[in-house]
Design an enzyme around this catalytic site. Structure first.
Site: not given
Lengths: 503, 503
Positions: B268-269, B272, B298
């Site tokens: 997830h990170e 980003h 997101e």
């Protein structure tokens, strides 16, 4: 008194704002040296330059000037006492200096030094003094100008020295260094000639880096470094950063094949670190909340590194620990390792120098710096001057400028006046330590059992508690009962190394 | 044109100065969450508040206002094009907003939110909503005021939403969320009733933390995270900090007994992080050099986490790697682990929610936030409103406020308008991914061999290269050929989870 209180409170607010910017910059610098990814270097330099500029702007802003001037009037009228008086006196001195330097001048010097770093690195890598010479010439020119702008009574070098060791003049340094030089030259000659040379091979202990990290962390803890108020990390060159007494960060460097190098680097930085952790939170942001001077700071790190960490009693305690718990140095006796970590040998590189020869490296740099600023030398003379002096002081021949005049970062950064503090630190350390020995019964016997707390407590209660309220020479005088004096250092050297080398 | 160039160059300098302060603050924040010793917390908060204040002061300073106004005139006169036009348009909007908020108001809100954090933490620990209520009341009051000061056309909530997702109105969100809610409520009921439930126990994989660190780092690398321009560290809650495209730092959290949790947090990170690393260095410090919106950001993290990382093809590649190289999940088949990481189960806690039920948690918060800002609800009504809505949307009963209305940090920090971006991100992700699938032949077949680069390149060339020059809805439209539309998400959910649950 109500009016003075209000004024002082506002003053502390303005100082805090400057301190916040400086503290932010310290985090950025620490991060840059430890964790920052390489692609961030350019932007980071700009961010740091911007914050430095903002801090300088505030330190010469009209409001700051007005509030400080008003307090200075109260000081002169005898209406400030104790810590407040000391704070205003020191801040006024700082402010006077800052004001005398035009913004234009400060920016040119900062830019020049920032851009000279890479020039120096490259010149050193190629041992090419000529490549660095134009930068050095301009830096020396500006530093001479700086001395003129700031003003001085004796030597123009006084104006530069004062930044690092306020209260100590060029004449003071010369008075201490001259007999020290004579003593050391003679003493080192006798050491070199001694047939009783320790076994250097013992001091190179190979240990996996992960184990070194653990051992260094434990050592930091047992010397009193508080990990709730600090960190221990890794960087190319070990250093200490202080963001606040509650956030003091020390670093060390690990080489698998040389554990003792990391250990002594750690102990050295712990000496800086525990001093910083002990400074006043109440006076954070003012000189009273800071160390007494660069030289005084160095006295703390050198005391723990050399007078404690290279003592026989230290090794009587630590060698069995290493043998039993880490399986290191098996079959070696405490006397052997003690001698191995105390080898005296004239050498080319300051940062690798031993406890005894180290000060001669400093005397050499002091002679050159003073000569440059006073106009006796020009930058182009330096390689030859260097070679001559190091031959005279240490009897070694310089094979190239990388291992000679180009070895230190200081001049490329404009740090003229910094070097003497290293030697002053050694002298203060010996003097303070002698007093601690006479005040604390069985101080060194305690080391045999790993008891370092009595020395920590003595330093905290007699020395650290003063912060920067006193100038270093005065602080030494107060703590030991006599003014700074190199004889404690020379006696210590004669006793310790005389015994090791049987001279 | 020379005059516009000069003006624009000065504008970029002023933006850079603001960016430097913000960047310094990001280092301080990252350090606070990762490495800072605990005793530094109080001073750190003050340093950060000071830098935020300094950045705000510059963003509303007369010089900045003058230069920007002059550029706005040129923009209105049609004398700015392309990136410059987009930059000035976005900066002007930001500036207009900042100017409408009095300094007094900004400071009160910032102080209130900073001091509410600990009140909220304690209230949550004790599940005591009453203890947090007075702070929440004042925050809501100020956020209503903020909407009034900024101004709005439709709902006052528009004025808050606009900070996080410019270009999206409350009506837009409502238009998307209503059918989504209906679809999901029905779909989830069918999933829950299905007799074909995956084996959840498979998804809990116990792995030593040091091994997890290594595996997560390798995963980050293979998805395209550049460690020369970033770091991966540990913090209590995973996050991404961007200091500059050359210095992007992501964090994750490791629990020995749950490797997949760290793995998916990392992915997830990374989503980003790779977006941030790809943003323009040239436009650093301006909106064009930033992400399009919170929702769009997101969309990137969710795409990598869910559409890639929770795909069957991903596990066909990754399971053998884990089995052969790390000795993990031996005897498990890719289909089993694929189903285990895609379990759908209505639950109480948003941050633990699965891909399908997650959006209903967001719909609930959107309903409440909008109701609060529009005056339909008062803060004291919230525990009951919450219980009613979560029963209605997800069919679960709230046992206490800690696991209900008090679970999220956002309201205590004044982040009203932030929540919708989480759901918008999921919708954008599905829409962008559908387009990537049709543009890249064999996209998912490539995942089977660990080939993630084609998706990375597609995103870079079609999406990331625009930075923040376009608002998110426009960027989605440009990248996919059609305006934002929830049907891609619902089709994806029906296809994937319909197959897993055989419904």
């Amino acid at each position: 008194m109500g009016e003075v209180d209000t004024l002082y409170a506002r003053f502390m607010e303005l100082r805090a704002e400057i301190a916040y910017l400086n503290s932010a910059n310290c985090v950025l610098e620490w991060d840059m040296e430890t964790f920052m990814p390489e692609a961030a270097a350019d932007v980071r330099a700009k961010v740091m330059a911007h914050l430095s500029g903002a801090a300088h702007d505030r330190a010469v802003s009209p409001e700051y000037g007005d509030v400080l001037s008003a307090l200075k009037e109260r000081l002169d009228a005898g209406r400030l006492q104790g810590i407040r008086a000391a704070t205003v006196r020191k801040c006024w001195k700082e402010y006077e200096r800052e004001r005398k330097l035009p913004g234009e001048f400060v920016r040119e010097l900062a830019d020049l030094c920032a851009s000279s770093h890479h020039v120096w690195v490259r010149a050193k890598d190629n041992s090419d003094f000529g490549a660095f010479l134009p930068n050095l010439q301009r830096i020396v020119e500006l530093k001479r100008q700086e001395a003129g702008l700031v003003g001085f009574v004796g030597s123009p070098y006084d104006a530069l020295l004062d930044v690092y060791d306020p209260g100590t003049t060029t004449a003071d340094v010369e008075r201490v260094f001259r007999p020290l030089r004579l003593f050391l030259s003679d003493f080192i000659r006798r050491v070199v000639d001694s047939p009783h040379q320790p076994d250097a091979a013992l001091a190179r202990v190979s240990v996996p880096v992960a184990t070194q990290e653990l051992l260094c962390r434990r050592m930091a803890e047992s010397l009193g470094f508080d990990f709730k108020s600090g960190r221990l990390d890794t960087s190319v060159h070990p250093f200490t950063t202080r963001l606040h007494p509650g956030d003091v960060r020390i670093t060390t460097a690990y080489k698998e094949e040389d554990f003792l190098d990391a250990l002594y680097s750690t102990i050295h930085e712990v000496g800086h670190g525990i001093y910083e952790q002990a400074l006043s939170r109440e006076h954070y942001g003012t000189p009273v909340g800071e160390a007494a001077s660069y030289g005084f700071h160095e006295s703390q790190s050198r005391m723990w590194e050399n007078l404690v960490g290279r003592s026989r009693q230290f090794w009587e305690f630590y060698l069995p620990c290493l043998q039993h718990h880490a399986g290191l140095l098996l079959g070696v006796g405490p006397g052997d390792i003690y001698r191995a970590v105390n080898i005296v040998r004239p050498s080319l590189i300051r940062i690798e120098a031993d406890e005894v020869t180290y000060n001669l490296h400093i005397c050499l740099r002091f002679d050159i710096e003073r000569g440059l600023i006073e106009g006796e030398y020009e930058p182009q003379d330096l390689p030859e001057v260097w070679k001559g002096l190091i031959r005279e002081y240490l009897g070694v021949e310089v094979p190239d400028d990388a291992r000679g005049v180009l070895q230190d970062v200081h001049w490329s950064a404009g740090y003229f006046g910094y070097f003497p503090s290293y030697a002053l630190g050694n002298l203060y350390a010996a003097q303070l330590y002698a007093k601690a020995q006479s005040d604390i019964e069985g101080l060194e016997d305690g080391f045999r059992e790993g008891k370092f707390r009595p020395l920590f407590d003595w330093l905290r209660d007699r020395v650290w508690c003063h912060g920067g309220a006193l100038e270093a020479p005065e602080l030494v005088t107060r703590s030991t009962g006599s003014p700074p004096d190199a004889s404690h250092f020379t006696s210590y050297v004669e006793r310790k190394f005389g015994e090791i080398y049987r001279i």
